[in-house]
Design a protein around this motif. Structure first.
Motif, PDB file in Angstrom:
ATOM      1  N   PHE A  17       0.931  -1.160   0.051  1.00 45.29           N
ATOM      2  CA  PHE A  17      -0.003  -0.140   0.133  1.00 45.29           C
ATOM      3  C   PHE A  17       0.801   1.299  -0.164  1.00 45.29           C
ATOM      4  O   PHE A  17       2.158   1.118   0.286  1.00 45.29           O
ATOM      5  CB  PHE A  17      -0.956  -0.088   1.052  1.00 45.29           C
ATOM      6  N   VAL A  18       0.298   2.317  -0.344  1.00 42.65           N
ATOM      7  CA  VAL A  18       1.201   3.655  -0.443  1.00 42.65           C
ATOM      8  C   VAL A  18       1.795   4.115   0.921  1.00 42.65           C
ATOM      9  O   VAL A  18       2.773   4.673   0.825  1.00 42.65           O
ATOM     10  CB  VAL A  18       0.338   4.658  -1.058  1.00 42.65           C
ATOM     11  N   ARG A  19       0.965   3.603   1.908  1.00 39.87           N
ATOM     12  CA  ARG A  19       1.602   3.774   3.140  1.00 39.87           C
ATOM     13  C   ARG A  19       1.262   2.778   4.258  1.00 39.87           C
ATOM     14  O   ARG A  19       0.587   1.735   3.903  1.00 39.87           O
ATOM     15  CB  ARG A  19       1.118   5.215   3.628  1.00 39.87           C
ATOM     16  N   PRO A  20       1.947   2.509   5.278  1.00 41.48           N
ATOM     17  CA  PRO A  20       1.529   2.006   6.467  1.00 41.48           C
ATOM     18  C   PRO A  20       0.175   1.817   6.742  1.00 41.48           C
ATOM     19  O   PRO A  20      -0.465   2.842   6.665  1.00 41.48           O
ATOM     20  CB  PRO A  20       2.639   2.096   7.678  1.00 41.48           C
ATOM     21  N   ALA A  21      -0.501   0.689   7.198  1.00 45.33           N
ATOM     22  CA  ALA A  21      -1.915   0.494   7.420  1.00 45.33           C
ATOM     23  C   ALA A  21      -2.251   1.599   8.628  1.00 45.33           C
ATOM     24  O   ALA A  21      -1.616   1.551   9.574  1.00 45.33           O
ATOM     25  CB  ALA A  21      -1.994  -0.968   7.905  1.00 45.33           C
ATOM     26  N   ARG A  22      -3.550   1.973   8.375  1.00 44.85           N
ATOM     27  CA  ARG A  22      -4.358   2.783   9.540  1.00 44.85           C
ATOM     28  C   ARG A  22      -5.761   2.260   9.429  1.00 44.85           C
ATOM     29  O   ARG A  22      -6.427   2.873   8.721  1.00 44.85           O
ATOM     30  CB  ARG A  22      -4.188   4.447   8.843  1.00 44.85           C
ATOM     31  N   PRO A  23      -5.913   1.397   9.986  1.00 44.87           N
ATOM     32  CA  PRO A  23      -7.409   0.732  10.107  1.00 44.87           C
ATOM     33  C   PRO A  23      -8.326   1.610  10.571  1.00 44.87           C
ATOM     34  O   PRO A  23      -7.971   2.397  11.355  1.00 44.87           O
ATOM     35  CB  PRO A  23      -7.002  -0.632  10.899  1.00 44.87           C
ATOM     36  N   ARG A  24      -9.459   1.528  10.034  1.00 40.62           N
ATOM     37  CA  ARG A  24     -10.758   2.240  10.519  1.00 40.62           C
ATOM     38  C   ARG A  24     -11.859   1.296  10.755  1.00 40.62           C
ATOM     39  O   ARG A  24     -12.235   0.560   9.766  1.00 40.62           O
ATOM     40  CB  ARG A  24     -11.071   3.324   9.458  1.00 40.62           C
ATOM     41  N   ARG A  25     -12.525   1.325  12.027  1.00 41.18           N
ATOM     42  CA  ARG A  25     -13.504   0.481  12.062  1.00 41.18           C
ATOM     43  C   ARG A  25     -13.401  -0.994  12.165  1.00 41.18           C
ATOM     44  O   ARG A  25     -14.437  -1.660  11.926  1.00 41.18           O
ATOM     45  CB  ARG A  25     -14.850   1.161  11.599  1.00 41.18           C
TER      46      ARG A  25
END
Length: 364
Positions: free
Chosen positions: A334-342
C-alpha cells in the motif's frame, strides 16, 4: 472453557487449532524449546504450589495431526471457558486477509481495552509467526498480506485470550474459510468440523465488485460462491423460522475508497465508540444494507435473510491505496503503512450477539 467429564480423571477438551475434541488427563503436556522437538512433561497437581509456574510454558499436543504434522496449543486454552470460534468468509480479492491482519494488529495494540475487553498475548508459535510475517509488515511498512492458501478449505489463523470486565476469560479463535471452494466440503473433515463448531461468521464484501448506485450492476455477480457455499454447509445447524441460529456480521471492506460517498462518509468519520451502541449498530446496518441494495449487490445480502442475527458495517483495513504487485513475490504493498478504521466493529457486534444468543439458549 466448558468441558464435559468422560472417564475418571479426564476431561473432554477442544483443540483450538483443528477444532477436534479429545480427552486430557490434566497431567500430560509438552514443553517446546527454542530449537528441537517438544519434550513431554508431567504437570504437578492443580493444588500444587508448582502448578502456576509449570503450566505457563506448557502446551498440549493434539492427537489429530493435520497433514501428518503434529500441532500444539497452550494449556491456557483449556483452563478457561469454551473457545469462541470466529470464521471469516470471502473471496480471495475481497480484502479478507487484510481485514484479518488489521483486526489482529488492533487487538495486539490493546484497542479492545477501552471497551472492557483485556487481551493477553498467547505464547503460541503460530501467533508470533503470523504477527511477524503478516501483521507487523502490514502495519509498519504497508506490505500486503499474502492471499489465503487455497490448499485448505478452512485454516486456523490466530487466537488470543480475552478477559471481560466481569471476570470471564475465554479464547477467541480466528479461522479463514475459503468459501469459493467449500462446495466440496463433504470430503473435508476440517471444513465440516468448522461449520458445525463456529460460533459466529464475518462475511467480507468487496465493493470493487458492485455497481456505482446509478442502476448499473458494474461487475456484480448474481451468485456469490463464498457466501452461498458457506450458508449451504450450515444447513444442519439449529434453525428457527427458517433462519440459522448463528450470529453473523457483514463487513464492507475497502470503505476508504468510498470515504466521500454517502452514507460511507458518515460512518468512517465517526469516532470509535467506547462501548457497544446498539442504536448505532442498527443505524449502520440499515445504511449498509441500503448501500448494497441500491447497487444491486443483493448476492452479498444473503446472510441478512438466512441468519437470525446479522449486522452490517463499513470498514477499512489499510486506509490507503493499493499498489499492484509487479509479479515479484511479496511486492504488493500500500502507499503507506496500514491505518485501520472501524475493523473491530464487526467483531464487537458479533461478540455481543454471541453473548446474547448464549444467554437466551441457557434460559430455554
Amino acid at each position: 472453557m466448558a468441558v464435559n467429564s468422560t472417564s475418571p480423571g479426564t476431561k473432554k477438551i477442544t483443540c483450538v487449532i483443528c477444532l477436534e475434541e479429545f480427552e486430557w488427563n490434566e497431567r500430560d503436556a509438552y514443553r517446546r524449546e527454542s530449537s528441537g522437538p517438544a519434550v513431554r512433561i508431567t504437570l504437578p497437581p492443580r493444588n500444587s504450589a508448582k502448578w502456576g509456574a509449570e503450566v505457563q510454558s506448557a502446551v498440549l499436543r493434539c492427537p489429530n495431526e493435520v497433514n501428518r504434522v503434529p500441532h500444539y496449543f497452550p494449556v491456557d486454552f483449556v483452563l478457561y471457558e469454551r473457545p469462541v470460534v470466529i470464521g471469516f468468509v470471502g473471496t480471495t480479492m475481497a480484502g479478507k486477509t487484510c481485514l484479518l491482519a488489521a483486526m489482529s494488529g488492533e487487538i495486539d495494540r490493546q484497542r479492545l481495552t477501552p471497551r472492557g475487553l483485556r487481551t493477553v498475548p498467547v505464547n503460541l508459535t503460530e501467533h508470533y509467526r503470523y504477527r511477524t510475517e503478516v501483521v507487523d509488515p502490514f502495519f509498519d511498512e504497508g506490505l500486503a498480506p499474502p492471499h489465503t492458501n487455497r490448499r485448505e478449505l478452512v485454516s486456523y489463523t490466530d487466537a488470543v485470550l480475552i478477559t471481560t470486565d466481569d471476570g470471564r476469560t475465554f479464547p477467541l479463535v480466528f479461522f479463514d474459510a475459503a468459501g469459493e471452494q467449500l462446495r466440496g466440503l463433504q470430503q473435508d473433515s476440517m471444513a465440516l468440523r468448522f461449520l458445525q463448531r463456529v460460533d459466529g461468521l464475518i462475511f467480507v464484501v468487496d465493493p470493487d465488485l458492485i455497481g456505482d448506485g446509478s442502476g448499473r450492476a458494474g461487475t456484480s455477480i448474481l451468485d456469490d460462491p463464498t457466501f452461498g457455499a458457506t450458508i449451504a454447509g450450515l444447513r444442519f445447524r439449529p434453525m428457527r423460522g427458517g433462519r440459522l441460529q448463528l450470529p453473523a456480521a457483514i463487513a464492507i471492506t475497502k470503505s476508504d475508497t468510498l470515504r466521500f460517498t454517502a452514507p460511507v462518509d458518515r460512518w468512517l468519520s465517526r469516532p470509535t465508540p467506547a462501548n457497544a451502541d446498539r442504536e448505532a449498530i442498527r443505524q449502520e446496518s440499515q445504511d449498509a444494507y441500503a448501500f448494497l441494495h441500491q447497487r444491486r449487490a443483493t448476492a452479498w445480502l444473503a446472510p441478512v435473510d438466512r441468519f437470525q442475527w446479522c449486522t452490517l458495517h463499513f470498514v477499512s483495513a489499510s486506509g490507503a491505496s493499493y499498489l499492484k504487485s509487479d509479479g515479484t513475490p511479496g511486492a504488493g504493498r500500500f502507499v503507506r503503512p496500514a491505518r485501520p478504521r472501524r475493523v473491530l466493529e464487526p467483531l464487537m457486534a458479533l461478540l455481543a450477539m454471541i453473548e446474547e444468543h448464549t444467554t437466551h439458549a441457557q434460559g430455554d
